[in-house]
Design a protein around this motif. Structure first.
Motif, mmCIF file in Angstrom:
data_model
loop_
_atom_site.group_PDB
_atom_site.id
_atom_site.type_symbol
_atom_site.label_atom_id
_atom_site.label_comp_id
_atom_site.label_asym_id
_atom_site.label_seq_id
_atom_site.Cartn_x
_atom_site.Cartn_y
_atom_site.Cartn_z
ATOM 1 N N THR A 168 0.844 -1.203 0.000
ATOM 2 C CA THR A 168 0.000 0.000 0.000
ATOM 3 C C THR A 168 0.872 1.242 0.000
ATOM 4 O OG1 THR A 168 -1.704 -1.180 1.271
ATOM 5 C CG2 THR A 168 -1.859 1.223 1.190
ATOM 6 N N ARG A 169 0.527 2.169 -0.871
ATOM 7 C CA ARG A 169 1.227 3.454 -0.945
ATOM 8 C C ARG A 169 0.231 4.550 -0.561
ATOM 9 N NH1 ARG A 169 5.364 6.020 -4.020
ATOM 10 N NH2 ARG A 169 5.439 8.167 -3.247
ATOM 11 N N TYR A 170 0.650 5.398 0.376
ATOM 12 C CA TYR A 170 -0.233 6.448 0.875
ATOM 13 C C TYR A 170 0.145 7.800 0.283
ATOM 14 C CZ TYR A 170 -1.291 2.834 4.289
ATOM 15 O OH TYR A 170 -1.650 1.651 4.878
ATOM 16 N N ASN A 171 -0.888 8.562 -0.034
ATOM 17 C CA ASN A 171 -0.709 9.933 -0.515
ATOM 18 C C ASN A 171 0.113 9.995 -1.796
ATOM 19 O OD1 ASN A 171 -1.765 12.413 0.098
ATOM 20 N ND2 ASN A 171 -0.509 12.740 1.915
ATOM 21 N N LEU A 172 -0.100 9.068 -2.686
ATOM 22 C CA LEU A 172 0.619 9.050 -3.953
ATOM 23 C C LEU A 172 0.286 10.276 -4.795
ATOM 24 C CD1 LEU A 172 2.428 7.467 -5.959
ATOM 25 C CD2 LEU A 172 0.332 6.377 -6.813
ATOM 26 N N LEU A 173 -0.975 10.701 -4.755
ATOM 27 C CA LEU A 173 -1.440 11.847 -5.545
ATOM 28 C C LEU A 173 -1.506 13.121 -4.707
ATOM 29 C CD1 LEU A 173 -4.324 10.088 -7.514
ATOM 30 C CD2 LEU A 173 -1.917 10.353 -8.172
ATOM 31 N N SER A 174 -0.975 13.088 -3.499
ATOM 32 C CA SER A 174 -0.898 14.249 -2.596
ATOM 33 C C SER A 174 -2.264 14.766 -2.166
ATOM 34 C CB SER A 174 -0.092 15.384 -3.263
ATOM 35 O OG SER A 174 1.210 14.951 -3.568
ATOM 36 N N ARG A 175 -3.250 13.861 -2.107
ATOM 37 C CA ARG A 175 -4.588 14.276 -1.673
ATOM 38 C C ARG A 175 -5.197 13.211 -0.745
ATOM 39 N NH1 ARG A 175 -9.374 14.348 -4.649
ATOM 40 N NH2 ARG A 175 -9.921 12.977 -2.927
ATOM 41 N N ALA A 176 -4.380 12.668 0.138
ATOM 42 C CA ALA A 176 -4.787 11.681 1.135
ATOM 43 C C ALA A 176 -5.339 10.411 0.499
ATOM 44 C CB ALA A 176 -5.818 12.272 2.097
ATOM 45 N N ASP A 177 -4.855 10.073 -0.686
ATOM 46 C CA ASP A 177 -5.310 8.888 -1.398
ATOM 47 C C ASP A 177 -4.564 7.651 -0.914
ATOM 48 O OD1 ASP A 177 -2.852 8.575 -3.570
ATOM 49 O OD2 ASP A 177 -3.317 10.650 -3.062
ATOM 50 N N THR A 178 -5.100 6.486 -1.262
ATOM 51 C CA THR A 178 -4.490 5.199 -0.933
ATOM 52 C C THR A 178 -4.471 4.329 -2.181
ATOM 53 O OG1 THR A 178 -5.320 5.325 1.335
ATOM 54 C CG2 THR A 178 -4.588 3.178 0.553
ATOM 55 N N PHE A 179 -3.289 3.863 -2.559
ATOM 56 C CA PHE A 179 -3.130 2.975 -3.712
ATOM 57 C C PHE A 179 -2.538 1.665 -3.213
ATOM 58 C CE2 PHE A 179 -0.337 1.223 -7.044
ATOM 59 C CZ PHE A 179 -1.301 0.932 -8.002
ATOM 60 N N SER A 180 -3.097 0.539 -3.648
ATOM 61 C CA SER A 180 -2.610 -0.747 -3.169
ATOM 62 C C SER A 180 -2.558 -1.764 -4.299
ATOM 63 C CB SER A 180 -3.500 -1.277 -2.040
ATOM 64 O OG SER A 180 -4.800 -1.555 -2.508
ATOM 65 N N VAL A 181 -1.655 -2.717 -4.128
ATOM 66 C CA VAL A 181 -1.520 -3.845 -5.040
ATOM 67 C C VAL A 181 -1.625 -5.112 -4.202
ATOM 68 C CG1 VAL A 181 -0.073 -5.010 -6.741
ATOM 69 C CG2 VAL A 181 -0.015 -2.505 -6.558
ATOM 70 N N LEU A 182 -2.577 -5.976 -4.557
ATOM 71 C CA LEU A 182 -2.823 -7.201 -3.816
ATOM 72 C C LEU A 182 -2.506 -8.407 -4.688
ATOM 73 C CD1 LEU A 182 -4.106 -8.862 -1.440
ATOM 74 C CD2 LEU A 182 -6.284 -8.629 -2.660
ATOM 75 N N GLY A 183 -1.722 -9.321 -4.150
ATOM 76 C CA GLY A 183 -1.472 -10.595 -4.808
ATOM 77 C C GLY A 183 -1.944 -11.719 -3.918
ATOM 78 N N ARG A 184 -2.772 -12.626 -4.463
ATOM 79 C CA ARG A 184 -3.323 -13.707 -3.653
ATOM 80 C C ARG A 184 -3.216 -15.020 -4.408
ATOM 81 N NH1 ARG A 184 -9.057 -12.458 -2.366
ATOM 82 N NH2 ARG A 184 -8.147 -11.261 -0.658
ATOM 83 N N ILE A 185 -2.836 -16.060 -3.683
ATOM 84 C CA ILE A 185 -2.783 -17.403 -4.230
ATOM 85 C C ILE A 185 -3.539 -18.315 -3.274
ATOM 86 C CG2 ILE A 185 -1.327 -19.341 -4.900
ATOM 87 C CD1 ILE A 185 0.895 -17.370 -5.496
ATOM 88 N N SER A 186 -4.569 -18.969 -3.779
ATOM 89 C CA SER A 186 -5.319 -19.932 -2.977
ATOM 90 C C SER A 186 -5.967 -20.938 -3.912
ATOM 91 C CB SER A 186 -6.391 -19.229 -2.125
ATOM 92 O OG SER A 186 -7.414 -18.710 -2.936
ATOM 93 N N LYS A 187 -6.479 -21.994 -3.335
ATOM 94 C CA LYS A 187 -7.088 -23.054 -4.125
ATOM 95 C C LYS A 187 -8.294 -22.556 -4.897
ATOM 96 C CE LYS A 187 -9.247 -27.615 -3.591
ATOM 97 N NZ LYS A 187 -9.608 -28.680 -2.613
ATOM 98 N N ILE A 188 -9.069 -21.673 -4.289
ATOM 99 C CA ILE A 188 -10.316 -21.227 -4.904
ATOM 100 C C ILE A 188 -10.161 -19.898 -5.630
ATOM 101 C CG2 ILE A 188 -12.616 -20.352 -4.328
ATOM 102 C CD1 ILE A 188 -12.904 -22.588 -2.371
ATOM 103 N N ASP A 189 -9.452 -18.947 -5.058
ATOM 104 C CA ASP A 189 -9.371 -17.599 -5.636
ATOM 105 C C ASP A 189 -7.928 -17.129 -5.683
ATOM 106 O OD1 ASP A 189 -9.951 -15.047 -6.548
ATOM 107 O OD2 ASP A 189 -10.329 -14.273 -4.531
ATOM 108 N N SER A 190 -7.404 -16.906 -6.869
ATOM 109 C CA SER A 190 -6.066 -16.329 -7.058
ATOM 110 C C SER A 190 -6.217 -15.089 -7.920
ATOM 111 C CB SER A 190 -5.129 -17.335 -7.737
ATOM 112 O OG SER A 190 -4.968 -18.493 -6.939
ATOM 113 N N ARG A 191 -5.489 -14.027 -7.560
ATOM 114 C CA ARG A 191 -5.669 -12.779 -8.314
ATOM 115 C C ARG A 191 -4.516 -11.820 -8.100
ATOM 116 N NH1 ARG A 191 -10.570 -10.001 -7.614
ATOM 117 N NH2 ARG A 191 -11.556 -12.072 -7.544
#
Length: 601
Positions: free
Chosen positions: A294-317
């Protein structure tokens, strides 16, 4: 040798004294004698306190008696007993007890309460509001705490009407022993009305000053109100990207030529980015791991940008999220998402890409601050996917290339006391998803869901809580055969009906593949008990039904029961649940294990 014996003996005496000390420490500093009301006697005893060591001589006893008498007089006067008689004394013997004899006398009552304005008085309406805020009724007990509180209320009433620099001068309280009344005379300097300017950012961080301006809950030139300052501070804290926020009115010497005073904001920003690792497990789905940057304040307006990586039997994304708080207007958040995913479930396999954008409008305060509110969300999404399932009836493999266009309207009322570990209150939500499927023909339908959750504590601390949940869903104007399996309702698993595996509740095809349905009904009941320290236990019963029609007929209800252990991490619990099916299991495992973070609902 004699010295050794002496040392041992001395040590033994010290040990005995150390053991006896707690018992002596419980002895009051002085005995209180006299006819006092029970509540007044308790207040005096509390103020006098306890002795930290035993009395050794008569001089020490007299000193303690005098100190206790002074404490008693302070309590008596604070409770309105100004004609009291307090006599410090000591008992008989070489090591006497300290004694305080009290005759409280009559209790004085309030007489006239008045405000004298130091300097220029405020406008008449403000002066009247301050006088009314005193709320001191003649004849009520003349307690000092009531007088002090009244002064605070009067000052607050003046501040709310724009007098930011109001201050108090030493008050005068006339005690009339003839009629047993006290007459407080409050001396308040109102000063001038302060008019607010724009926001002045004093810290050099990642937040831009221009973005801050639209968060102000006032228009330039508005009269000062402490509520404006508190609201601006709350809006900044709501974003979750600041370690601390300080908001205050600029000093009077910083007034602009137009007669306006800026509001000064100081921000301590949290770390630029964070990395989170997580894992989950249940008997059917197996292990799942995920990582979130997660990166905070990337656009200098109290925004939150995140990248999620998940590996599981049912849901990977792989998923990307961007959240813009106070978008366009305060208390409105724009959330965008894009993801590449693959799902492998007992009922279907699916892979695809999706993108969505939602706007959430909030009324009330953020749940993370302990006060919750009302939420309304609207938005839309597009999903391009390929699904692999079994055709209903023929049981032949069916592959579909589908483009799903969906709208969203969601309303939620949250009146619980904690987002992750609620102990009291309730939540209610309703969700509408008008959907259009394209690819192999065109199919419009409406997906509707609603949920009600309640929490009932059995004690003030919430150590014992009964929690209940009801979840209903329906697909309207969509034939079951034409609705792709990923769009249907399923039940079973850790967030649904525990005791059953994922998708194991509901009708099945002839080859035992979960069919899914057009309707869903779920209910859960939990008994939660906090034990010692961070530990707690839970006993629960879950039930659910999936129907082939628009409304569940409850002809095949799956019921599971079990117990769990909770370990509080401070912000929420880790939960471990063990459950077993009570009704027909369709051949699945007799026991299911679930490990996750946060309460089940």
């Amino acid at each position: 040798m004699a010295r050794v014996v002496y040392a041992v003996a001395a040590g033994a005496v010290l040990s005995i004294q150390a053991i006896a000390a707690p018992a002596l420490a419980a002895e009051p500093k002085a005995a209180i004698e006299g006819q006092l009301p029970a509540d007044l006697r308790a207040a005096v005893i509390k103020a006098v306190g306890e002795a930290d060591r035993p009395i050794e001589n008569r001089f020490e006893a007299r000193r303690r008696a005098r100190e206790a008498a002074e404490d008693a007089i302070s309590v008596l006067r604070s409770e309105g007993f100004y004609a009291n008689e307090v006599e410090p004394d000591i008992g008989e013997g070489d090591v006497p007890k300290a004694v305080v004899r009290i005759v409280p006398g009559p209790r004085f009552v309030l007489g006239r309460a008045h405000i004298d304005w130091v300097g220029a008085p405020p406008e008449p309406m403000t002066a009247q509001a301050a006088q009314a805020a005193l709320a001191l009724t003649p004849g009520q007990p003349g307690r000092a705490a009531d007088v002090v509180s009244a002064e605070g209320r009067a000052v607050a009433a003046v501040q709310r009407r724009g007098y930011a620099d109001v201050r108090v001068e030493p008050r005068q309280v006339v005690v009339d022993h003839a009629d047993h009344t006290i007459n407080p005379d409050f001396r308040i300097a109102a000063g001038d009305i302060a008019h607010l300017d724009s926001i002045h950012l004093t810290t050099n961080g990642r937040t831009t000053a221009s973005w801050l301006q639209h968060l102000a809950p006032w228009r330039p030139g508005a009269a000062y109100d402490p509520a404006y300052i508190a609201e601006l501070e709350r809006r900044l804290l709501d974003t979750g990207v600041y370690e601390s926020v300080t908001v205050g009115l600029a000093p009077a010497d910083q007034t602009t030529p137009d007669g306006l005073r800026p509001v000064v904001v100081s921000l301590a920003e949290r770390k630029r980015s964070t990395l989170e690792l997580g894992a989950s497990y249940d008997t059917t789905e197996g292990f799942g791991v995920d990582s979130k940057w997660t990166r905070y304040n990337l656009l200098s307006r109290a925004d939150t940008f995140s990248v999620l990586g998940r590996i599981s039997k049912i849901d990977s994304r792989l998923q990307f999220d961007l959240s813009l708080p106070h978008w366009e207007t305060p208390q409105q958040t724009l959330a965008t998402r894009a993801a590449v995913y693959r799902a492998n479930t007992p009922a279907y396999d699916q892979e695809g890409v999706m993108a969505s954008a939602d706007v959430t409008r909030r009324w009330g305060r953020n749940a993370t601050l302990g006060v919750t509110g009302t939420y309304f969300t609207w938005g839309g999404s597009v999903d391009v996917s390929r699904t692999y399932e079994v055709r209903i009836g023929t049981l032949t493999p069916l592959g579909r290339d589908i483009v799903t266009l969906a709208g969203l309207a969601d309303m939620a009322l949250d009146r619980s006391d904690n987002p992750l570990d609620p102990k009291r209150g309730w939540r209610i939500s309703a969700r509408l998803e008008p959907t259009l499927l394209t690819g192999q023909g065109v199919l419009p339908y409406l997906k509707v869901q609603s949920q009600v959750v309640g929490y009932l504590p059995f004690d003030s601390e919430g150590r014992t809580v009964v929690a209940g949940r009801v979840h209903l869903g329906s697909i309207i104007d969509g034939p079951l055969d034409d609705i792709p399996a990923p769009q249907r309702f399923f039940a079973g698993g850790g967030g649904s009906v525990r005791g059953f595996g994922f998708q194991e509740v509901g009708p099945r095809l002839a080859d035992n593949t979960p069919q899914g349905g057009l309707s869903l009904a779920e209910a859960s009941l939990e008994f939660r008990r906090h034990l010692q320290g961070r530990w707690g236990v839970v006993v629960f019963v879950d039930a659910g039904a999936v129907g082939s029609a628009q409304f569940a007929n409850f002809s095949d209800v799956g019921v599971g029961a079990g117990f769990g252990v909770r370990y509080n991490l401070g912000f929420g619990p880790i939960r471990v649940d063990i459950a077993t099916p009570v009704t027909d299991r369709h051949g699945q495992a007799a026991v299911q294990l679930y490990v996750s973070i946060g309460q089940s609902f």
